[in-house]
Motif scaffolding. Structure first.
Motif, PDB file in Angstrom:
ATOM      1  N   GLU A  12       3.923   4.410  -6.164  1.00 50.06           N
ATOM      2  CA  GLU A  12       2.492   4.617  -6.411  1.00 50.06           C
ATOM      3  C   GLU A  12       1.644   3.910  -5.352  1.00 50.06           C
ATOM      4  OE1 GLU A  12       1.218   6.779  -8.548  1.00 50.06           O
ATOM      5  OE2 GLU A  12       3.264   7.280  -9.172  1.00 50.06           O
ATOM      6  N   LYS A  13       2.040   2.697  -4.969  1.00 54.59           N
ATOM      7  CA  LYS A  13       1.334   1.966  -3.898  1.00 54.59           C
ATOM      8  C   LYS A  13       1.403   2.744  -2.588  1.00 54.59           C
ATOM      9  CE  LYS A  13       2.287  -2.618  -5.740  1.00 54.59           C
ATOM     10  NZ  LYS A  13       3.087  -3.836  -5.543  1.00 54.59           N
ATOM     11  N   ALA A  16      -1.030   5.526  -2.440  1.00 49.44           N
ATOM     12  CA  ALA A  16      -2.390   5.024  -2.209  1.00 49.44           C
ATOM     13  C   ALA A  16      -2.588   4.585  -0.760  1.00 49.44           C
ATOM     14  CB  ALA A  16      -2.682   3.863  -3.157  1.00 49.44           C
ATOM     15  N   ASN A  17      -1.506   4.071  -0.132  1.00 47.97           N
ATOM     16  CA  ASN A  17      -1.594   3.557   1.239  1.00 47.97           C
ATOM     17  C   ASN A  17      -1.350   4.616   2.313  1.00 47.97           C
ATOM     18  OD1 ASN A  17      -2.126   0.961   0.315  1.00 47.97           O
ATOM     19  ND2 ASN A  17       0.030   0.396   0.294  1.00 47.97           N
TER      20      ASN A  17
END
Length: 98
Positions: A12-13, A16-17
C-alpha cells in the motif's frame, strides 16, 4: 513471471509512493524475488507465522530496474534479484496470501 512476498501495508505504501522498495534494496543493493517453484520455500524460511502477506507477480519485461539471476549459497539455488525499485506497472497481479 517472477514473484516477491511482502506485507500488504508495504505494498500500500508503494502504491502511494509510485514505486516499491525494500530494506534489502538499501542494505544489499537489490530486491529479493523468486521463481514460481521457490515461493513456498521462501514463505517457509522467512515468513512462517506472519500475517498480512501478499504475493506480487512481476513481469520482468516491464521492469525499469535491472534483473539478474544470482546464485544463493545458503539455499543452493539461483534467485532473481531486482537492482533498483520495482515500477508499479511491472506488478501484474497482487495475491492476498493470508
Amino acid at each position: 513471471m517472477i514473484y516477491h512476498i511482502t506485507f500488504r501495508e508495504d505494498w500500500e505504501k508503494a502504491k502511494a509512493n509510485g514505486e516499491y522498495v525494500t530494506e534489502s534494496l538499501h542494505k544489499e543493493g537489490f530486491i529479493h524475488c523468486s521463481e514460481s517453484a521457490q515461493v513456498a520455500g521462501v514463505l517457509d524460511r522467512y515468513y512462517a507465522g506472519k500475517k498480512g502477506l501478499v504475493k506480487l507477480t512481476i513481469d520482468p519485461a516491464k521492469l525499469s530496474s535491472r534483473l539478474i539471476h544470482e546464485w544463493s549459497p545458503s539455499t543452493l539455488d539461483t534467485f532473481p534479484h531486482i537492482y533498483g525499485p520495482i515500477n508499479l506497472d511491472a506488478v501484474v497481479e497482487v495475491e492476498q496470501l493470508n
